[in-house]
Motif scaffolding. Structure first.
Motif, PDB file in Angstrom:
ATOM      1  N   LYS A  73       1.695  -3.088  13.441  1.00 17.70           N
ATOM      2  CA  LYS A  73       2.662  -2.821  12.379  1.00 17.70           C
ATOM      3  C   LYS A  73       1.871  -2.642  11.091  1.00 17.70           C
ATOM      4  O   LYS A  73       0.975  -3.435  10.793  1.00 17.70           O
ATOM      5  CB  LYS A  73       3.630  -3.989  12.234  1.00 17.70           C
ATOM      6  CG  LYS A  73       4.682  -3.766  11.154  1.00 17.70           C
ATOM      7  CD  LYS A  73       5.523  -4.997  10.912  1.00 17.70           C
ATOM      8  CE  LYS A  73       6.494  -5.180  12.043  1.00 17.70           C
ATOM      9  NZ  LYS A  73       7.533  -6.178  11.739  1.00 17.70           N
ATOM     10  N   SER A  74       2.204  -1.610  10.349  1.00 19.40           N
ATOM     11  CA  SER A  74       1.565  -1.405   9.056  1.00 19.40           C
ATOM     12  C   SER A  74       2.013  -2.519   8.114  1.00 19.40           C
ATOM     13  O   SER A  74       3.193  -2.840   8.040  1.00 19.40           O
ATOM     14  CB  SER A  74       1.957  -0.045   8.472  1.00 19.40           C
ATOM     15  OG  SER A  74       1.441   0.079   7.163  1.00 19.40           O
ATOM     16  N   CYS A  75       1.070  -3.126   7.402  1.00 20.29           N
ATOM     17  CA  CYS A  75       1.415  -4.139   6.403  1.00 20.29           C
ATOM     18  C   CYS A  75       1.320  -3.551   4.993  1.00 20.29           C
ATOM     19  O   CYS A  75       1.438  -4.270   4.013  1.00 20.29           O
ATOM     20  CB  CYS A  75       0.560  -5.390   6.561  1.00 20.29           C
ATOM     21  SG  CYS A  75      -1.212  -5.129   6.679  1.00 20.29           S
ATOM     22  N   ASP A  76       1.124  -2.246   4.909  1.00 18.06           N
ATOM     23  CA  ASP A  76       1.149  -1.542   3.627  1.00 18.06           C
ATOM     24  C   ASP A  76       2.604  -1.153   3.358  1.00 18.06           C
ATOM     25  O   ASP A  76       3.189  -0.402   4.135  1.00 18.06           O
ATOM     26  CB  ASP A  76       0.272  -0.293   3.708  1.00 18.06           C
ATOM     27  CG  ASP A  76       0.170   0.458   2.400  1.00 18.06           C
ATOM     28  OD1 ASP A  76       1.047   0.291   1.526  1.00 18.06           O
ATOM     29  OD2 ASP A  76      -0.781   1.240   2.250  1.00 18.06           O
ATOM     30  N   PRO A  77       3.217  -1.659   2.304  1.00 17.33           N
ATOM     31  CA  PRO A  77       4.634  -1.371   2.082  1.00 17.33           C
ATOM     32  C   PRO A  77       4.930   0.104   1.809  1.00 17.33           C
ATOM     33  O   PRO A  77       6.065   0.537   1.937  1.00 17.33           O
ATOM     34  CB  PRO A  77       5.001  -2.234   0.880  1.00 17.33           C
ATOM     35  CG  PRO A  77       3.711  -2.514   0.199  1.00 17.33           C
ATOM     36  CD  PRO A  77       2.653  -2.499   1.260  1.00 17.33           C
ATOM     37  N   LEU A  78       3.897   0.888   1.486  1.00 18.63           N
ATOM     38  CA  LEU A  78       4.126   2.280   1.121  1.00 18.63           C
ATOM     39  C   LEU A  78       3.775   3.284   2.205  1.00 18.63           C
ATOM     40  O   LEU A  78       4.106   4.458   2.086  1.00 18.63           O
ATOM     41  CB  LEU A  78       3.331   2.627  -0.145  1.00 18.63           C
ATOM     42  CG  LEU A  78       3.680   1.800  -1.379  1.00 18.63           C
ATOM     43  CD1 LEU A  78       2.760   2.164  -2.531  1.00 18.63           C
ATOM     44  CD2 LEU A  78       5.138   1.983  -1.762  1.00 18.63           C
ATOM     45  N   GLN A  79       3.073   2.847   3.277  1.00 14.92           N
ATOM     46  CA  GLN A  79       2.613   3.842   4.239  1.00 14.92           C
ATOM     47  C   GLN A  79       2.448   3.272   5.635  1.00 14.92           C
ATOM     48  O   GLN A  79       1.885   2.205   5.827  1.00 14.92           O
ATOM     49  CB  GLN A  79       1.280   4.442   3.790  1.00 14.92           C
ATOM     50  CG  GLN A  79       0.788   5.528   4.688  1.00 14.92           C
ATOM     51  CD  GLN A  79      -0.415   6.241   4.109  1.00 14.92           C
ATOM     52  OE1 GLN A  79      -0.945   5.858   3.095  1.00 14.92           O
ATOM     53  NE2 GLN A  79      -0.831   7.294   4.766  1.00 14.92           N
ATOM     54  N   PHE A  92      -8.024  -0.195  -3.924  1.00 13.57           N
ATOM     55  CA  PHE A  92      -6.725   0.267  -3.453  1.00 13.57           C
ATOM     56  C   PHE A  92      -6.707   0.214  -1.931  1.00 13.57           C
ATOM     57  O   PHE A  92      -7.697   0.543  -1.272  1.00 13.57           O
ATOM     58  CB  PHE A  92      -6.433   1.703  -3.912  1.00 13.57           C
ATOM     59  CG  PHE A  92      -6.160   1.831  -5.374  1.00 13.57           C
ATOM     60  CD1 PHE A  92      -5.112   1.137  -5.975  1.00 13.57           C
ATOM     61  CD2 PHE A  92      -6.944   2.662  -6.163  1.00 13.57           C
ATOM     62  CE1 PHE A  92      -4.866   1.264  -7.331  1.00 13.57           C
ATOM     63  CE2 PHE A  92      -6.697   2.790  -7.515  1.00 13.57           C
ATOM     64  CZ  PHE A  92      -5.656   2.091  -8.107  1.00 13.57           C
ATOM     65  N   THR A  93      -5.576  -0.170  -1.378  1.00 17.40           N
ATOM     66  CA  THR A  93      -5.427  -0.225   0.073  1.00 17.40           C
ATOM     67  C   THR A  93      -5.342   1.183   0.634  1.00 17.40           C
ATOM     68  O   THR A  93      -4.487   1.970   0.238  1.00 17.40           O
ATOM     69  CB  THR A  93      -4.166  -1.018   0.454  1.00 17.40           C
ATOM     70  OG1 THR A  93      -4.301  -2.350  -0.054  1.00 17.40           O
ATOM     71  CG2 THR A  93      -3.984  -1.054   1.963  1.00 17.40           C
ATOM     72  N   VAL A  94      -6.230   1.501   1.548  1.00 14.80           N
ATOM     73  CA  VAL A  94      -6.213   2.779   2.254  1.00 14.80           C
ATOM     74  C   VAL A  94      -5.419   2.618   3.555  1.00 14.80           C
ATOM     75  O   VAL A  94      -4.663   3.490   3.947  1.00 14.80           O
ATOM     76  CB  VAL A  94      -7.644   3.277   2.530  1.00 14.80           C
ATOM     77  CG1 VAL A  94      -7.639   4.519   3.403  1.00 14.80           C
ATOM     78  CG2 VAL A  94      -8.364   3.536   1.203  1.00 14.80           C
ATOM     79  N   LEU A  95      -5.584   1.480   4.216  1.00 15.17           N
ATOM     80  CA  LEU A  95      -4.860   1.191   5.450  1.00 15.17           C
ATOM     81  C   LEU A  95      -4.759  -0.316   5.603  1.00 15.17           C
ATOM     82  O   LEU A  95      -5.704  -1.040   5.292  1.00 15.17           O
ATOM     83  CB  LEU A  95      -5.596   1.779   6.652  1.00 15.17           C
ATOM     84  CG  LEU A  95      -4.907   1.600   7.992  1.00 15.17           C
ATOM     85  CD1 LEU A  95      -4.940   2.906   8.765  1.00 15.17           C
ATOM     86  CD2 LEU A  95      -5.555   0.504   8.785  1.00 15.17           C
ATOM     87  N   CYS A  96      -3.617  -0.766   6.073  1.00 11.83           N
ATOM     88  CA  CYS A  96      -3.412  -2.188   6.323  1.00 11.83           C
ATOM     89  C   CYS A  96      -2.567  -2.300   7.586  1.00 11.83           C
ATOM     90  O   CYS A  96      -1.538  -1.633   7.705  1.00 11.83           O
ATOM     91  CB  CYS A  96      -2.694  -2.827   5.140  1.00 11.83           C
ATOM     92  SG  CYS A  96      -2.414  -4.598   5.316  1.00 11.83           S
ATOM     93  N   ALA A  97      -3.013  -3.115   8.546  1.00 10.91           N
ATOM     94  CA  ALA A  97      -2.276  -3.243   9.803  1.00 10.91           C
ATOM     95  C   ALA A  97      -2.514  -4.609  10.418  1.00 10.91           C
ATOM     96  O   ALA A  97      -3.594  -5.184  10.290  1.00 10.91           O
ATOM     97  CB  ALA A  97      -2.696  -2.162  10.786  1.00 10.91           C
ATOM     98  N   ASP A  98      -1.475  -5.083  11.094  1.00  8.66           N
ATOM     99  CA  ASP A  98      -1.571  -6.301  11.884  1.00  8.66           C
ATOM    100  C   ASP A  98      -1.378  -5.911  13.343  1.00  8.66           C
ATOM    101  O   ASP A  98      -0.354  -5.326  13.709  1.00  8.66           O
ATOM    102  CB  ASP A  98      -0.491  -7.308  11.469  1.00  8.66           C
ATOM    103  CG  ASP A  98      -0.720  -7.851  10.065  1.00  8.66           C
ATOM    104  OD1 ASP A  98      -1.900  -8.035   9.690  1.00  8.66           O
ATOM    105  OD2 ASP A  98       0.266  -8.090   9.353  1.00  8.66           O
TER     106      ASP A  98
END
Length: 161
Positions: free
Chosen positions: A36-42, A143-149
């Motif tokens: 699941k993406s943990c980036d609220p925008l992408q 800046f966050t480029v990608l965030c995932a759990d």
């Protein structure tokens, strides 16, 4: 008419959903990997051909995303989380301005990143058990480029050498 009302609700109230959906990368008898993406925008897309390929240490993957930030430098931060507690942290520089290690180094905001092909896990064995691997990629400006759990449920029996 129902579709028009639904579309208007989505456009007028974009914050109705506060999370991205959970995506299943693979699911077989004793192995399941979701993210699941943990980036609220992408959100982003990631898939592998077969779960069973993990035991061969070479996976055929497909990954895609649209860049919201330039990548002059890129840093990986990873955490292994078991029972809600971080038990292992890892960080590495993936891109540096004068030393790009990967093809995506130097990409600009708005460009699409797409990769389809093999990746090697080297000698890495996917540990048995239920756990979460949290990954975050940040650029030179933090800046966050990608965030995932990634949630991993591995109950495979590996033969001992």
């Amino acid at each position: 008419m129902v579709n028009v009302v639904f579309l208007l609700l989505v456009l007028l109230y974009p914050n109705l959903s506060t999370e991205w959906p959970t995506h299943t990368i693979c699911k077989e008898d004793n192995l399941e990997i979701d993210y699941k993406s943990c980036d609220p925008l992408q959100d982003f897309a990631l898939s592998i051909d077969r779960c069973s390929d993990i035991s061969t240490h070479t996976l055929n993957i497909r990954a895609a995303m649209l860049l919201r930030h330039d990548i002059k430098a890129l840093y990986l931060k990873a955490n292994l989380i078991i029972n809600g507690r971080s038990v292992l942290s890892y960080s590495e520089s993936l891109c540096e301005p004068d030393h790009p290690k990967f093809l995506f180094c130097g990409k600009k905001k708005g460009e699409q990143l797409y990769y389809e092909g093999p990746i090697s896990l080297g000698n890495f064995e996917v540990p048995q058990g239920d756990y979460v691997v949290s990954l975050k990629l940040v650029n030179e400006d933090h800046f966050t480029v990608l965030c995932a759990d990634f949630t991993i449920k591995n109950h495979q029996d590996y033969p001992f050498p």
